[in-house]
Design a protein around this motif. Structure first.
Motif, PDB file in Angstrom:
ATOM      1  N   GLN A   7       6.930   1.401  -2.807  1.00 52.57           N
ATOM      2  CA  GLN A   7       7.470   2.763  -2.769  1.00 52.57           C
ATOM      3  C   GLN A   7       8.673   2.856  -1.833  1.00 52.57           C
ATOM      4  O   GLN A   7       9.683   3.494  -2.159  1.00 52.57           O
ATOM      5  N   ARG A   8       8.582   2.187  -0.685  1.00 58.06           N
ATOM      6  CA  ARG A   8       9.704   2.208   0.258  1.00 58.06           C
ATOM      7  C   ARG A   8      10.913   1.466  -0.307  1.00 58.06           C
ATOM      8  O   ARG A   8      12.058   1.892  -0.113  1.00 58.06           O
ATOM      9  N   GLU A   9      10.673   0.355  -0.996  1.00 56.60           N
ATOM     10  CA  GLU A   9      11.777  -0.377  -1.602  1.00 56.60           C
ATOM     11  C   GLU A   9      12.481   0.466  -2.666  1.00 56.60           C
ATOM     12  O   GLU A   9      13.706   0.385  -2.823  1.00 56.60           O
ATOM     13  N   GLN A  10      11.720   1.277  -3.374  1.00 60.98           N
ATOM     14  CA  GLN A  10      12.338   2.190  -4.341  1.00 60.98           C
ATOM     15  C   GLN A  10      13.277   3.155  -3.624  1.00 60.98           C
ATOM     16  O   GLN A  10      14.419   3.373  -4.057  1.00 60.98           O
ATOM     17  N   ARG A  11      12.808   3.728  -2.509  1.00 68.80           N
ATOM     18  CA  ARG A  11      13.629   4.693  -1.775  1.00 68.80           C
ATOM     19  C   ARG A  11      14.858   4.024  -1.156  1.00 68.80           C
ATOM     20  O   ARG A  11      15.937   4.632  -1.076  1.00 68.80           O
ATOM     21  N   ARG A  12      14.701   2.770  -0.743  1.00 69.62           N
ATOM     22  CA  ARG A  12      15.824   2.048  -0.131  1.00 69.62           C
ATOM     23  C   ARG A  12      16.842   1.567  -1.164  1.00 69.62           C
ATOM     24  O   ARG A  12      17.949   1.172  -0.816  1.00 69.62           O
ATOM     25  N   GLY A  13      16.440   1.540  -2.423  1.00 73.76           N
ATOM     26  CA  GLY A  13      17.327   1.053  -3.469  1.00 73.76           C
ATOM     27  C   GLY A  13      17.411  -0.461  -3.531  1.00 73.76           C
ATOM     28  O   GLY A  13      18.385  -1.009  -4.065  1.00 73.76           O
ATOM     29  N   ASN A  14      16.385  -1.150  -3.030  1.00 77.35           N
ATOM     30  CA  ASN A  14      16.365  -2.615  -3.072  1.00 77.35           C
ATOM     31  C   ASN A  14      15.836  -3.102  -4.417  1.00 77.35           C
ATOM     32  O   ASN A  14      14.961  -2.466  -5.024  1.00 77.35           O
ATOM     33  N   HIS A  15      16.346  -4.240  -4.870  1.00 76.95           N
ATOM     34  CA  HIS A  15      15.969  -4.769  -6.176  1.00 76.95           C
ATOM     35  C   HIS A  15      15.732  -6.275  -6.095  1.00 76.95           C
ATOM     36  O   HIS A  15      16.285  -6.959  -5.229  1.00 76.95           O
ATOM     37  N   TYR A  16      14.925  -6.777  -7.037  1.00 78.26           N
ATOM     38  CA  TYR A  16      14.544  -8.188  -7.079  1.00 78.26           C
ATOM     39  C   TYR A  16      14.725  -8.732  -8.490  1.00 78.26           C
ATOM     40  O   TYR A  16      14.516  -8.020  -9.471  1.00 78.26           O
ATOM     41  N   ASP A  17      15.067 -10.016  -8.559  1.00 85.12           N
ATOM     42  CA  ASP A  17      15.232 -10.677  -9.844  1.00 85.12           C
ATOM     43  C   ASP A  17      13.916 -11.189 -10.421  1.00 85.12           C
ATOM     44  O   ASP A  17      13.840 -11.498 -11.611  1.00 85.12           O
ATOM     45  N   ALA A  18      12.904 -11.302  -9.582  1.00 91.70           N
ATOM     46  CA  ALA A  18      11.601 -11.785 -10.044  1.00 91.70           C
ATOM     47  C   ALA A  18      10.508 -11.166  -9.186  1.00 91.70           C
ATOM     48  O   ALA A  18      10.682 -10.998  -7.976  1.00 91.70           O
ATOM     49  N   ILE A  19       9.408 -10.820  -9.825  1.00 93.52           N
ATOM     50  CA  ILE A  19       8.244 -10.272  -9.119  1.00 93.52           C
ATOM     51  C   ILE A  19       7.018 -11.081  -9.499  1.00 93.52           C
ATOM     52  O   ILE A  19       6.798 -11.378 -10.683  1.00 93.52           O
ATOM     53  N   ILE A  20       6.242 -11.445  -8.493  1.00 96.33           N
ATOM     54  CA  ILE A  20       4.975 -12.158  -8.654  1.00 96.33           C
ATOM     55  C   ILE A  20       3.886 -11.282  -8.062  1.00 96.33           C
ATOM     56  O   ILE A  20       4.069 -10.736  -6.961  1.00 96.33           O
ATOM     57  N   MET A  21       2.772 -11.145  -8.749  1.00 98.24           N
ATOM     58  CA  MET A  21       1.660 -10.400  -8.157  1.00 98.24           C
ATOM     59  C   MET A  21       0.330 -11.019  -8.545  1.00 98.24           C
ATOM     60  O   MET A  21       0.171 -11.538  -9.652  1.00 98.24           O
ATOM     61  N   ASP A  22      -0.600 -10.963  -7.597  1.00 97.29           N
ATOM     62  CA  ASP A  22      -1.956 -11.489  -7.799  1.00 97.29           C
ATOM     63  C   ASP A  22      -2.933 -10.431  -7.300  1.00 97.29           C
ATOM     64  O   ASP A  22      -3.579 -10.594  -6.265  1.00 97.29           O
ATOM     65  N   PRO A  23      -3.025  -9.311  -8.015  1.00100.20           N
ATOM     66  CA  PRO A  23      -3.773  -8.159  -7.498  1.00100.20           C
ATOM     67  C   PRO A  23      -5.280  -8.388  -7.485  1.00100.20           C
ATOM     68  O   PRO A  23      -5.823  -9.092  -8.342  1.00100.20           O
ATOM     69  N   PRO A  24      -5.973  -7.782  -6.527  1.00101.86           N
ATOM     70  CA  PRO A  24      -7.434  -7.921  -6.452  1.00101.86           C
ATOM     71  C   PRO A  24      -8.122  -7.060  -7.501  1.00101.86           C
ATOM     72  O   PRO A  24      -7.509  -6.174  -8.116  1.00101.86           O
ATOM     73  N   SER A  25      -9.411  -7.328  -7.682  1.00104.27           N
ATOM     74  CA  SER A  25     -10.197  -6.495  -8.596  1.00104.27           C
ATOM     75  C   SER A  25     -10.427  -5.111  -8.003  1.00104.27           C
ATOM     76  O   SER A  25     -10.332  -4.091  -8.690  1.00104.27           O
ATOM     77  N   TYR A  26     -10.742  -5.084  -6.702  1.00102.01           N
ATOM     78  CA  TYR A  26     -11.005  -3.830  -5.998  1.00102.01           C
ATOM     79  C   TYR A  26     -10.293  -3.863  -4.656  1.00102.01           C
ATOM     80  O   TYR A  26     -10.023  -4.927  -4.101  1.00102.01           O
ATOM     81  N   GLY A  27     -10.024  -2.697  -4.111  1.00101.86           N
ATOM     82  CA  GLY A  27      -9.428  -2.626  -2.789  1.00101.86           C
ATOM     83  C   GLY A  27      -9.197  -1.183  -2.401  1.00101.86           C
ATOM     84  O   GLY A  27      -9.391  -0.254  -3.194  1.00101.86           O
ATOM     85  N   ARG A  28      -8.796  -1.008  -1.134  1.00104.31           N
ATOM     86  CA  ARG A  28      -8.473   0.324  -0.633  1.00104.31           C
ATOM     87  C   ARG A  28      -7.122   0.290   0.055  1.00104.31           C
ATOM     88  O   ARG A  28      -6.797  -0.660   0.753  1.00104.31           O
ATOM     89  N   GLY A  29      -6.342   1.340  -0.154  1.00100.64           N
ATOM     90  CA  GLY A  29      -5.053   1.473   0.492  1.00100.64           C
ATOM     91  C   GLY A  29      -5.199   1.928   1.929  1.00100.64           C
ATOM     92  O   GLY A  29      -6.312   2.192   2.412  1.00100.64           O
ATOM     93  N   PRO A  30      -4.087   2.083   2.656  1.00101.89           N
ATOM     94  CA  PRO A  30      -4.129   2.430   4.073  1.00101.89           C
ATOM     95  C   PRO A  30      -4.717   3.808   4.348  1.00101.89           C
ATOM     96  O   PRO A  30      -5.202   4.070   5.447  1.00101.89           O
ATOM     97  N   SER A  31      -4.669   4.693   3.354  1.00102.63           N
ATOM     98  CA  SER A  31      -5.229   6.035   3.529  1.00102.63           C
ATOM     99  C   SER A  31      -6.521   6.207   2.741  1.00102.63           C
ATOM    100  O   SER A  31      -6.922   7.328   2.421  1.00102.63           O
ATOM    101  N   GLY A  32      -7.152   5.097   2.418  1.00100.72           N
ATOM    102  CA  GLY A  32      -8.423   5.144   1.707  1.00100.72           C
ATOM    103  C   GLY A  32      -8.295   5.227   0.205  1.00100.72           C
ATOM    104  O   GLY A  32      -9.293   5.400  -0.503  1.00100.72           O
TER     105      GLY A  32
END
Length: 288
Positions: free
Chosen positions: A179-204
């Motif tokens: 979300q912060r990178e969106q606001r900053r206008g930063n961009h990437y040529d490649a994205i890698i992700m290995d997301p978990p099955s379950y988890g909680r964010g910083p605000s629950g």
């Protein structure tokens, strides 16, 4: 199946009865694996005389039974890449060797691009993909919420002699970071992700892959460059088909950029049987 079959320092020696017998350089470990629902054909001396055996507990979790003295950590090499290995309390060793099939692919893509490539590695763990991408000449931003894993990744980069490469290590919640990178206008040529099955964010906030993966991939579109090179999703979530990753990438990245998609299982060869052990799934989008 995408099989990581070019390891020298790692080997699945044998499998059976819910366990795999592995060689990590010269260390032999015996660990549980829920995919192995066939019997051990010959529980020979090699199965019994291991350095460490991880036993699951009926109440959850488990513990290591160390049968031979081991260093606190040791090194394995994949091609020119090097990684520290250490048995953890959750049966893992700090590396998923089946991911070498992805490392080889992304190194080839980056090397052949003939242009500067910026990579964002999300849920980046101990940095296998980070080290691979950096070794191929990419600049990398490595993001993981676990401080200990980020420190381990830094050590892996240095161990591979790549500490002078343009890699930023960030300990942060990946969703907030995007979300912060969106606001900053930063961009990437490649994205890698290995997301978990379950988890909680910083605000629950609750993360459940079945509900959260599509909108998260959609949000990552906003930080892709005008000419992206690839988008890679890994998943170890039980019950998710590679076709699901294919469909998500088709509805998001391919819809915007064209290109092509491939999806399937990741695997490792089993030396004793000649079979392949399934080890999660992947979905890849790449430019054409």
């Amino acid at each position: 199946m995408y099989v990581a079959n070019d390891w020298q320092d790692y080997e699945v020696i044998d499998t059976g009865d819910g366990e795999k017998l592995e060689r990590w350089n010269d260390v032999i470990l015996r660990r549980p694996d829920p995919q192995i629902i066939w019997p051990i054909k010959d529980e020979n001396r090699q199965w019994r005389e291991v350095h460490g055996h991880y036993h699951r507990s009926s109440s959850g979790g488990g513990q290591w039974d160390m049968k031979k003295q081991l260093p606190d950590r040791w090194t394995v090499s994949y091609d020119q890449l090097k990684f520290y290995i250490r048995p953890t309390n959750f049966k893992h060793t700090g590396l998923f060797p089946e991911q070498a099939a992805n490392w080889r692919w992304m190194m080839d893509k980056i090397s052949a691009a003939n242009r500067p490539i910026s990579v964002l590695n999300l849920f980046a763990y101990t940095g296998g993909a980070t080290v691979a991408a950096a070794s191929a000449g990419a600049s990398v931003v490595h993001v993981d919420a676990a401080k200990g894993m980020v420190s381990w990744a830094k050590e892996n980069l240095a161990l591979s002699g790549l500490e002078d490469r343009p890699v930023r290590f960030i300990t942060d919640d990946v969703f907030k970071f995007v979300q912060r990178e969106q606001r900053r206008g930063n961009h990437y040529d490649a994205i890698i992700m290995d997301p978990p099955s379950y988890g909680r964010g910083p605000s629950g906030e609750m993360w459940k892959l079945e509900h959260s993966l599509y909108p998260f991939v959609e949000s990552c579109l906003e930080i892709l460059s005008d000419k992206p090179l690839f988008f890679l999703i890994n998943s170890y979530t039980t019950g998710i088909s590679p076709t699901v990753l294919n469909n998500i990438l088709s509805m998001t990245v391919k819809k915007r950029y064209g290109g092509k998609i491939s999806a399937g299982e990741l695997g490792l060869p089993i030396s004793r049987s000649g079979l392949n052990l399934p080890c999660g799934i992947l979905g890849r989008w790449e430019e054409e």
